[in-house]
Write an enzyme that holds these catalytic residues in place. Sequence first.
Site, PDB file in Angstrom:
ATOM      1  N   THR A  28       0.841  -1.208   0.000  1.00  8.40           N
ATOM      2  CA  THR A  28       0.000   0.000   0.000  1.00  8.40           C
ATOM      3  C   THR A  28       0.872   1.252   0.000  1.00  8.40           C
ATOM      4  O   THR A  28       0.464   2.280  -0.521  1.00  8.40           O
ATOM      5  CB  THR A  28      -0.983   0.050   1.189  1.00  8.40           C
ATOM      6  OG1 THR A  28      -0.387  -0.566   2.314  1.00  8.40           O
ATOM      7  CG2 THR A  28      -2.257  -0.646   0.906  1.00  8.40           C
ATOM      8  N   GLN A 101       3.642 -12.303   1.523  1.00  8.00           N
ATOM      9  CA  GLN A 101       2.281 -12.695   1.154  1.00  8.00           C
ATOM     10  C   GLN A 101       1.843 -11.921  -0.084  1.00  8.00           C
ATOM     11  O   GLN A 101       0.758 -12.137  -0.600  1.00  8.00           O
ATOM     12  CB  GLN A 101       1.307 -12.354   2.285  1.00  8.00           C
ATOM     13  CG  GLN A 101       1.558 -13.120   3.564  1.00  8.00           C
ATOM     14  CD  GLN A 101       0.687 -12.599   4.697  1.00  8.00           C
ATOM     15  OE1 GLN A 101       0.747 -11.430   5.073  1.00  8.00           O
ATOM     16  NE2 GLN A 101      -0.120 -13.467   5.259  1.00  8.00           N
ATOM     17  N   HIS A 119       2.193 -16.685  -1.653  1.00  8.76           N
ATOM     18  CA  HIS A 119       0.933 -16.673  -2.400  1.00  8.76           C
ATOM     19  C   HIS A 119       1.160 -16.578  -3.899  1.00  8.76           C
ATOM     20  O   HIS A 119       0.265 -16.204  -4.645  1.00  8.76           O
ATOM     21  CB  HIS A 119       0.043 -15.520  -1.915  1.00  8.76           C
ATOM     22  CG  HIS A 119      -0.400 -15.664  -0.483  1.00  8.76           C
ATOM     23  ND1 HIS A 119      -1.088 -14.685   0.194  1.00  8.76           N
ATOM     24  CD2 HIS A 119      -0.238 -16.674   0.402  1.00  8.76           C
ATOM     25  CE1 HIS A 119      -1.320 -15.091   1.437  1.00  8.76           C
ATOM     26  NE2 HIS A 119      -0.810 -16.290   1.585  1.00  8.76           N
ATOM     27  N   CYS A 127      -0.285 -22.143 -17.833  1.00  5.52           N
ATOM     28  CA  CYS A 127      -1.388 -22.960 -18.347  1.00  5.52           C
ATOM     29  C   CYS A 127      -1.857 -23.921 -17.268  1.00  5.52           C
ATOM     30  O   CYS A 127      -1.050 -24.617 -16.656  1.00  5.52           O
ATOM     31  CB  CYS A 127      -0.934 -23.729 -19.586  1.00  5.52           C
ATOM     32  SG  CYS A 127      -2.173 -24.911 -20.149  1.00  5.52           S
ATOM     33  N   CYS A 148      -1.269 -25.962 -25.825  1.00 11.64           N
ATOM     34  CA  CYS A 148      -2.219 -27.074 -25.692  1.00 11.64           C
ATOM     35  C   CYS A 148      -3.684 -26.621 -25.700  1.00 11.64           C
ATOM     36  O   CYS A 148      -4.590 -27.454 -25.650  1.00 11.64           O
ATOM     37  CB  CYS A 148      -1.925 -27.867 -24.420  1.00 11.64           C
ATOM     38  SG  CYS A 148      -2.538 -27.090 -22.920  1.00 11.64           S
ATOM     39  N   SER A 186       1.924  -6.668   8.017  1.00  7.98           N
ATOM     40  CA  SER A 186       1.021  -7.821   8.009  1.00  7.98           C
ATOM     41  C   SER A 186       0.323  -7.916   9.355  1.00  7.98           C
ATOM     42  O   SER A 186       0.937  -7.690  10.397  1.00  7.98           O
ATOM     43  CB  SER A 186       1.795  -9.123   7.755  1.00  7.98           C
ATOM     44  OG  SER A 186       0.948 -10.241   7.976  1.00  7.98           O
TER      45      SER A 186
HETATM   46 ZN    ZN Z   1      -0.995 -25.587 -22.086  1.00  7.08          ZN
END
Ligand code: ZN
Length: 246
Positions: A28, A101, A119, A127, A148, A186
């Site tokens: 922030t 985080q 995180h 993907c 893919c 935090s």
């Molecule tokens: Zn893929």
Amino acid sequence: MNDTVKKLADAMTGSKMAAVFTGAGMSTESGLPDFRSSEGLWEKYRPEELASVDALNRNFGEFASFYRQRIATLGEVQPNRGHLILADWERRGLVGGIITQNVDGLHHAAGSKVVHELHGTLREVRCQSCGDVRPASVFADETECGKCGGKMRPGVVLFGEMLPEDALQASSELALSCSVFLVLGSSLTVSPANMLPERARRNGAKLFIVNNTPTHLDDLADGVIRASIGDTLASVDELMKAKGRD
Ligand code: ZN
């Protein structure tokens, strides 16, 4: 100057290595809005609902547009003074690593090398089917994998997913090897944020907390500071340099 700031500077000066834990308050100060408070943008769903595996699977259109917006916001923010000081402290051997985080990648952007992102990161997408990783900028135009045809998704940990095992392990080792554990911005409410500082403290590290609001570990801490992170770190840096620790 605040006595606790002096105490922190003394602890850092005498420390073999500090571990740093950062949360939303760190970002922030770069002007990054907390996505949980961005009301009104998403009329049908709460942000927490969109940041979930459930939304990825069942509501991909809204999910993708939520993250496109968050990725675009990142392009507008820069590391702040606090990020830059932490990167400098790492170069000077004062900081052994950062546990964060935050998903904005601002510690890396500031030049920090050892950053455990509990995180994940918004700076990359991958993907969901084949795992191919791309820079987040492609997500503005492509939400389908070029290899893919699977769904592309941000590299963050969604609600409903596990935290990355390697980052957790590394964070735990860092907490147990440091002599100062410094919490920045935090409230220490979610796991493992609520456990790591305590573990470090029990292992003999000094614990300092710089946060705007109280945390459940304030009583255990060697010092609690309610001030801007950037100002606090700048003062500590100045005091350390005056003591010849650079
Ligand atoms: Zn893929």
